[in-house]
Scaffold this active site. Structure first.
Site, PDB file in Angstrom:
ATOM      1  N   GLU A   1       0.704  -1.026  -0.044  1.00  0.00           N
ATOM      2  CA  GLU A   1      -0.132   0.501   0.142  1.00  0.00           C
ATOM      3  C   GLU A   1       0.918   1.137  -0.220  1.00  0.00           C
ATOM      4  O   GLU A   1       0.996   2.040  -0.492  1.00  0.00           O
ATOM      5  CB  GLU A   1      -1.216  -0.277   1.340  1.00  0.00           C
ATOM      6  CG  GLU A   1      -2.046  -0.947   1.297  1.00  0.00           C
ATOM      7  CD  GLU A   1      -1.868  -2.434   2.261  1.00  0.00           C
ATOM      8  OE1 GLU A   1      -2.357  -2.881   2.979  1.00  0.00           O
ATOM      9  OE2 GLU A   1       0.151  -3.073   2.012  1.00  0.00           O
TER      10      GLU A   1
ATOM     11  N   CYS B   1      -2.377  -3.365   7.499  1.00  0.00           N
ATOM     12  CA  CYS B   1      -2.441  -2.878   8.851  1.00  0.00           C
ATOM     13  C   CYS B   1      -2.169  -1.535   9.729  1.00  0.00           C
ATOM     14  O   CYS B   1      -2.667  -0.864   8.825  1.00  0.00           O
ATOM     15  CB  CYS B   1      -1.124  -3.854   8.824  1.00  0.00           C
ATOM     16  SG  CYS B   1      -0.333  -1.713   7.901  1.00  0.00           S
TER      17      CYS B   1
END
Length: 151
Positions: free
Chosen positions: A58, A86
């Protein structure tokens, strides 16, 4: 309403990137950032390859997208990622002002947009929309296969 079937090609691209991560010995996670139907950022897990804790798929995709648009603000963008973000990545998504996140496989050990906690549900300065489970089986399988080979 979001059309699930329009999400599939972008998630397939993220899966292709996840395969690249696996080839380099990293946990197979891939991500793409899309704006107005065009991919403006791509990334895959590079923690092992680059020796950087921040080299999550990401973050790599967000960095490339910011460079493409010439701004840290990614309003009007959707992030597609094969694994639930996360805490670090969820924070980066909020800070980049990404409008929508689509993920494939849930992460019961580290997922922070629904599995363990939901950072997007907090009263932060930005709240991305969330779509879960797009190509979940394929996204989960690439991870399972990777870890089976590691054992």
């Amino acid at each position: 309403m979001v059309d699930y079937y329009n999400d599939i090609p972008y998630m397939q691209q993220a899966l292709t990137l996840a395969e690249e991560a696996a080839k380099s010995g990293d946990v197979p996670v891939g991500a793409v950032v899309v704006k107005e139907g065009e991919i403006i950022g791509m990334g895959y897990n590079r923690r092992e390859a680059d020796g950087r804790a921040l080299a999550h798929a990401e973050c790599e995709a967000i960095a490339q997208a910011c460079q493409t648009v010439g701004s840290w603000r990614l309003s009007g963008c959707t992030l597609y990622v094969t694994l639930e973000p996360c805490a670090m990545c969820a924070g980066a998504i909020v800070n980049a002002r990404i409008d929508r996140v689509v993920y494939g496989a849930a992460d019961p050990k580290a997922g922070c947009v629904g599995s363990l906690i939901n950072l997007f549900a907090l009263d932060l300065n930005h709240t991305p929309k969330l779509t879960v489970g797009v190509l979940a089986e394929q996204c989960g399988r690439i991870l399972s296969d990777f870890f089976a080979k590691q054992r």
